[in-house]
Design a protein around this motif. Sequence first.
Motif, mmCIF file in Angstrom:
data_model
loop_
_atom_site.group_PDB
_atom_site.id
_atom_site.type_symbol
_atom_site.label_atom_id
_atom_site.label_comp_id
_atom_site.label_asym_id
_atom_site.label_seq_id
_atom_site.Cartn_x
_atom_site.Cartn_y
_atom_site.Cartn_z
ATOM 1 N N CYS A 151 1.017 -1.235 -0.116
ATOM 2 C CA CYS A 151 -0.128 0.111 -0.194
ATOM 3 C C CYS A 151 0.912 1.113 -0.035
ATOM 4 O O CYS A 151 1.709 1.160 1.040
ATOM 5 C CB CYS A 151 -0.869 0.227 1.257
ATOM 6 N N VAL A 152 0.686 2.072 -0.940
ATOM 7 C CA VAL A 152 1.620 3.468 -1.028
ATOM 8 C C VAL A 152 0.318 4.521 -0.736
ATOM 9 O O VAL A 152 -0.610 4.222 -0.696
ATOM 10 C CB VAL A 152 2.081 3.577 -2.294
ATOM 11 N N TYR A 153 0.898 5.755 -0.646
ATOM 12 C CA TYR A 153 0.187 6.846 -0.153
ATOM 13 C C TYR A 153 0.290 7.914 -1.247
ATOM 14 O O TYR A 153 1.582 8.524 -1.153
ATOM 15 C CB TYR A 153 0.141 7.075 1.084
ATOM 16 N N PHE A 154 -0.729 8.342 -2.024
ATOM 17 C CA PHE A 154 -0.572 9.690 -2.710
ATOM 18 C C PHE A 154 -0.976 10.817 -1.947
ATOM 19 O O PHE A 154 -2.094 11.173 -1.586
ATOM 20 C CB PHE A 154 -1.423 9.684 -3.941
ATOM 21 N N ASN A 155 -0.174 11.702 -1.535
ATOM 22 C CA ASN A 155 -0.513 12.883 -0.775
ATOM 23 C C ASN A 155 -0.894 14.192 -1.369
ATOM 24 O O ASN A 155 -0.297 14.292 -2.519
ATOM 25 C CB ASN A 155 0.862 13.301 0.002
ATOM 26 N N ASN A 156 -1.934 14.747 -1.054
ATOM 27 C CA ASN A 156 -2.598 15.777 -1.705
ATOM 28 C C ASN A 156 -2.456 17.166 -0.738
ATOM 29 O O ASN A 156 -3.126 17.546 -0.050
ATOM 30 C CB ASN A 156 -3.961 15.701 -2.150
ATOM 31 N N PRO A 157 -1.311 17.750 -0.700
ATOM 32 C CA PRO A 157 -1.103 18.752 0.451
ATOM 33 C C PRO A 157 -1.945 19.970 0.178
ATOM 34 O O PRO A 157 -2.189 20.773 1.295
ATOM 35 C CB PRO A 157 0.526 19.358 -0.127
ATOM 36 N N GLU A 158 -2.621 20.356 -0.923
ATOM 37 C CA GLU A 158 -3.376 21.579 -0.954
ATOM 38 C C GLU A 158 -4.818 21.062 -1.470
ATOM 39 O O GLU A 158 -5.406 21.730 -2.416
ATOM 40 C CB GLU A 158 -3.016 22.487 -1.971
ATOM 41 N N PHE A 159 -5.241 19.923 -0.597
ATOM 42 C CA PHE A 159 -6.730 19.581 -1.065
ATOM 43 C C PHE A 159 -7.780 20.479 -0.497
ATOM 44 O O PHE A 159 -7.421 21.414 0.200
ATOM 45 C CB PHE A 159 -6.815 18.297 -0.087
ATOM 46 N N ASP A 160 -8.945 20.428 -1.227
ATOM 47 C CA ASP A 160 -10.088 21.136 -0.875
ATOM 48 C C ASP A 160 -10.537 21.226 0.678
ATOM 49 O O ASP A 160 -10.904 19.986 1.083
ATOM 50 C CB ASP A 160 -11.115 21.017 -1.936
ATOM 51 N N PRO A 161 -10.423 22.185 1.480
ATOM 52 C CA PRO A 161 -10.853 22.090 2.861
ATOM 53 C C PRO A 161 -12.191 21.373 3.037
ATOM 54 O O PRO A 161 -12.634 21.094 4.174
ATOM 55 C CB PRO A 161 -10.508 23.421 3.677
ATOM 56 N N ASN A 162 -13.022 21.951 2.025
ATOM 57 C CA ASN A 162 -14.271 21.460 2.151
ATOM 58 C C ASN A 162 -14.464 20.004 1.717
ATOM 59 O O ASN A 162 -15.767 19.161 1.948
ATOM 60 C CB ASN A 162 -15.225 22.240 1.153
ATOM 61 N N LYS A 163 -13.610 19.343 1.126
ATOM 62 C CA LYS A 163 -13.718 17.703 0.877
ATOM 63 C C LYS A 163 -12.201 17.307 1.523
ATOM 64 O O LYS A 163 -11.390 16.713 0.850
ATOM 65 C CB LYS A 163 -13.592 17.872 -0.502
ATOM 66 N N SER A 164 -12.253 17.186 2.890
ATOM 67 C CA SER A 164 -11.027 17.018 3.588
ATOM 68 C C SER A 164 -10.591 15.468 3.313
ATOM 69 O O SER A 164 -9.295 14.935 3.277
ATOM 70 C CB SER A 164 -10.943 17.212 4.883
ATOM 71 N N TYR A 165 -11.455 14.685 2.799
ATOM 72 C CA TYR A 165 -11.228 13.405 2.493
ATOM 73 C C TYR A 165 -10.357 13.134 1.257
ATOM 74 O O TYR A 165 -9.980 12.020 0.931
ATOM 75 C CB TYR A 165 -12.648 12.465 2.200
ATOM 76 N N TRP A 166 -10.149 14.137 0.533
ATOM 77 C CA TRP A 166 -9.450 13.995 -0.653
ATOM 78 C C TRP A 166 -7.878 14.655 -0.308
ATOM 79 O O TRP A 166 -7.225 14.910 -1.118
ATOM 80 C CB TRP A 166 -9.777 14.843 -2.007
ATOM 81 N N ARG A 167 -7.617 14.623 0.999
ATOM 82 C CA ARG A 167 -6.104 15.060 1.424
ATOM 83 C C ARG A 167 -4.864 14.070 0.867
ATOM 84 O O ARG A 167 -4.014 14.383 0.938
ATOM 85 C CB ARG A 167 -6.119 15.279 2.939
ATOM 86 N N GLY A 168 -5.687 12.879 0.384
ATOM 87 C CA GLY A 168 -4.805 11.831 -0.173
ATOM 88 C C GLY A 168 -5.357 10.569 -0.530
ATOM 89 O O GLY A 168 -6.701 10.590 -0.345
ATOM 90 N N GLU A 169 -4.600 9.620 -1.089
ATOM 91 C CA GLU A 169 -5.440 8.485 -1.470
ATOM 92 C C GLU A 169 -4.337 7.289 -0.950
ATOM 93 O O GLU A 169 -3.321 7.200 -1.482
ATOM 94 C CB GLU A 169 -5.623 8.529 -3.053
ATOM 95 N N ASN A 170 -4.993 6.268 -0.202
ATOM 96 C CA ASN A 170 -4.306 5.080 -0.030
ATOM 97 C C ASN A 170 -4.410 4.304 -1.359
ATOM 98 O O ASN A 170 -5.657 4.156 -1.824
ATOM 99 C CB ASN A 170 -4.732 4.415 1.180
ATOM 100 N N ALA A 171 -3.332 3.524 -1.779
ATOM 101 C CA ALA A 171 -3.322 2.570 -3.106
ATOM 102 C C ALA A 171 -2.584 1.508 -3.033
ATOM 103 O O ALA A 171 -1.627 1.397 -2.395
ATOM 104 C CB ALA A 171 -3.296 3.442 -4.083
ATOM 105 N N ILE A 172 -3.121 0.433 -3.439
ATOM 106 C CA ILE A 172 -2.552 -0.707 -3.639
ATOM 107 C C ILE A 172 -1.675 -0.887 -4.980
ATOM 108 O O ILE A 172 -2.412 -0.689 -6.068
ATOM 109 C CB ILE A 172 -3.288 -2.111 -3.611
ATOM 110 N N ASP A 173 -0.465 -1.035 -4.589
ATOM 111 C CA ASP A 173 0.524 -1.323 -6.257
ATOM 112 C C ASP A 173 -0.087 -2.647 -6.534
ATOM 113 O O ASP A 173 0.346 -3.780 -6.285
ATOM 114 C CB ASP A 173 1.960 -1.065 -5.738
ATOM 115 N N LEU A 174 -0.222 -2.582 -7.687
ATOM 116 C CA LEU A 174 -0.873 -3.935 -8.408
ATOM 117 C C LEU A 174 0.202 -4.561 -9.300
ATOM 118 O O LEU A 174 -0.007 -5.458 -10.119
ATOM 119 C CB LEU A 174 -2.356 -3.425 -9.486
ATOM 120 N N GLY A 175 1.205 -3.862 -9.565
ATOM 121 C CA GLY A 175 2.292 -4.374 -10.490
ATOM 122 C C GLY A 175 2.249 -3.661 -11.910
ATOM 123 O O GLY A 175 1.125 -3.087 -12.054
#
Length: 273
Positions: free
Chosen positions: A170-194
Amino acid sequence: MIFIGNTAAYALQLKTPSNTAVENEMINRMANYQTTYSFYNLEHFHFTLKLRSAIIQAAKELLASKAEFTVFEDSKCNARYWILTRTGGFQLRNGVQPSNAIHDIFVNGKQYGFECATAIVIIFYKAVLQVFGNSLFDRLYQGIYLRDWRSDEDLPIVTTRGNDYLPGDCVYFNNPEFDPNKSYWRGENAIDLGNGSFYGHGVGIKTSEEMIEALNKRRKPYATQSAYLLSQVTRLDNRYLFQFSPRSTEEPLPRFLAANEIVGKIGQVTFYL
């Protein structure tokens, strides 16, 4: 012991006709990183490949299940198997077999909604279920509670700093300037599928560039800093889990790291020996 790390010649010997393409990719990446990967024996090595392959398969199955991406306040689950808590978590019901409850998420996905960290833990549980089978899984995981990064003590999840990503991590894509009204998009946990692709709950299967582009569309107005792949890796502790797997030899194994032996913790990141 088997060691892999910056040793391409030896890694070639571990490739067999029975390996899948993604398993060979795992071996190639181990060989090319400066990090050294150690395994107790060949059984432990093949167990690790199998577990990682199961994680990749579980990620694809979760996408196919049509389970929704939601915030904790809007979480939902099948009440036949789970109790929805006030904080948006799923507590396994008394008398329900853990394997049946995990299977149901993948079979009746439209009855479920959760955020991306919970999705990763669900994927990890499903992968271990596939590798261990129903009977062993049910013995180990009687008290499952799904919310954020919580997991049973016998499902130790290890997070470390670094860029040695392998398929099944599992890797993490960080979104440092996410929309404060949609804080759930501050980043995305993702599985490396190869093969250059990643699965993120709520985003789907995308390349690294596409994952970053998706997050950049969810930044605050006039944002200038792009989302990026964080130098962090989250993975199951394959050494700990290997002790439970059926083995064809009775070779004694070294002492295993107990799931509660924490070396340090910074925020949501826990570091182990």
